[in-house]
Design a protein around this motif. Structure first.
Motif, short mmCIF file in Angstrom:
data_model
loop_
_atom_site.label_atom_id
_atom_site.label_comp_id
_atom_site.label_asym_id
_atom_site.label_seq_id
_atom_site.Cartn_x
_atom_site.Cartn_y
_atom_site.Cartn_z
N UNK A 13 0.83 -1.19 0.00
CA UNK A 13 0.00 0.00 0.00
C UNK A 13 0.87 1.26 0.00
N UNK A 14 0.23 2.39 0.24
CA UNK A 14 0.93 3.67 0.25
C UNK A 14 1.26 4.08 1.68
N UNK A 27 4.91 6.11 -3.95
CA UNK A 27 4.52 6.40 -5.33
C UNK A 27 4.22 5.11 -6.08
N UNK A 28 3.37 5.23 -7.09
CA UNK A 28 2.99 4.05 -7.88
C UNK A 28 4.16 3.48 -8.67
N UNK A 29 5.13 4.29 -9.01
CA UNK A 29 6.31 3.77 -9.71
C UNK A 29 7.02 2.75 -8.84
N UNK A 30 7.12 3.04 -7.54
CA UNK A 30 7.72 2.07 -6.62
C UNK A 30 6.87 0.81 -6.52
N UNK A 31 5.55 0.95 -6.64
CA UNK A 31 4.67 -0.22 -6.61
C UNK A 31 5.00 -1.18 -7.75
N UNK A 63 7.81 -1.69 -9.28
CA UNK A 63 9.05 -2.41 -9.02
C UNK A 63 8.88 -3.41 -7.87
N UNK A 64 8.11 -3.05 -6.86
CA UNK A 64 7.90 -3.95 -5.73
C UNK A 64 7.12 -5.19 -6.15
N UNK A 65 6.09 -5.01 -6.96
CA UNK A 65 5.31 -6.16 -7.43
C UNK A 65 6.17 -7.03 -8.33
N UNK A 66 6.92 -6.40 -9.21
CA UNK A 66 7.80 -7.15 -10.11
C UNK A 66 8.81 -7.97 -9.32
N UNK A 67 9.24 -7.46 -8.17
CA UNK A 67 10.21 -8.17 -7.34
C UNK A 67 9.56 -9.29 -6.52
N UNK A 68 8.24 -9.44 -6.64
CA UNK A 68 7.55 -10.51 -5.94
C UNK A 68 7.19 -10.21 -4.51
#
Length: 268
Positions: A180-181, A209-213, A215-220
């Motif tokens: 989340x944020x 920020x959504x940009x960090x989201x 990368x975080x999702x991509x990292x699993x």
């Protein structure tokens, strides 16, 4: 008092520090500090105060900046008038938006714009804060909500952003925690939606920020809400359901500047 002093005043307000303002103006920091001191002495008021490592305008500074921005506008109009309407659009245009819009929408569109208008120079300001157009912190802004009515601002609705839940490819959705944020962004519609979901209160990660989201999702690291227009293009992400939220995308500009060659060209 002269225009050069006011130009330094605006640069300090936009950059936040004397050093950053000096870089913008291509002068040394001592010159910027001297200009500010001279202007404060001429006006008999302190124009900035330091907060969290940045220079923030005082009430007197806000008034001075508003007037300085008007002078900047008049100078720009004079320069444009002298240059003539038949010349190719040229000059600096400052555009601000949240980082994910800068990185995923604006940057990919730049090659075509630069090819058509090589004399226009863009300054992209990726910032989660809503920078002030009235204080000339930017010329154009993209916002993910209907802007409040403001004197002198031109607003145009560009479209809608649908949001859906996304997770990393190769991981079962029921094993993913929510991302989340951070608390200061809890007012955002997507943050409020996530907060209503089971298990969201125990989210092990919060970002700014959504940009960090992405990368975080991509990292699993988990799942979260993302704009479909952007996340559907990410090969390492997969949509976990239908769109659950819609936000409006708006363009903001100075009403008086919308016909300036360089700004009107970028708007178009």
């Amino acid at each position: 008092m002269n225009w050069d002093d006011l130009r330094h005043l605006l640069a300090i307000a936009r950059a936040g520090t004397l050093a950053a303002a000096a870089r913008r103006l291509a002068v040394n920091q001592t010159t910027v500090a001297r200009r500010l001191a001279a202007l404060e002495a001429a006006l008999g008021a302190r124009l900035f105060e330091r907060a969290d490592g940045l220079l923030r305008p005082t009430k007197a500074g806000e008034l001075a900046l508003a007037r300085a921005a008007e002078v900047e506008q008049e100078v720009g109009a004079l320069e444009q008038g002298i240059a003539g309407a038949d010349r190719a659009p040229a000059g600096l245009v400052r555009v601000t938006a949240v980082p994910i819009l800068v990185n995923r929408l604006l940057v990919p569109a730049l090659p075509a714009l630069s090819a058509r208008h090589p004399r226009i120079r863009l300054e992209l300001i990726a910032d989660s804060r809503n920078l002030s157009l009235t204080r000339r912190e930017a010329d154009l802004a993209l916002r993910l909500s209907r802007p409040e009515s403001g004197t002198g601002l031109l607003t145009r609705r560009l479209g809608d952003f649908d949001y859906a839940v996304y997770g990393p490819r190769g991981k079962a959705a029921n094993r993913l925690s929510w991302i989340t944020y951070e608390e200061g962004l809890g007012h955002l519609p997507q943050a409020r939606w996530i907060a209503q979901q089971p298990g969201a209160s125990m989210a092990p990660l919060a970002v700014s920020d959504a940009e960090a989201l992405v990368h975080a999702i991509r990292a699993g690291l988990g799942k979260s809400l993302l704009p479909c227009l952007i996340a559907d293009r990410e090969p390492d992400l997969r949509r976990l359901g239908v769109a659950v939220l819609r936000r409006e995308l708006w363009l903001l500009a100075h009403r008086e500047q919308r016909h300036h060659g360089r700004i009107g060209t970028v708007i178009a």
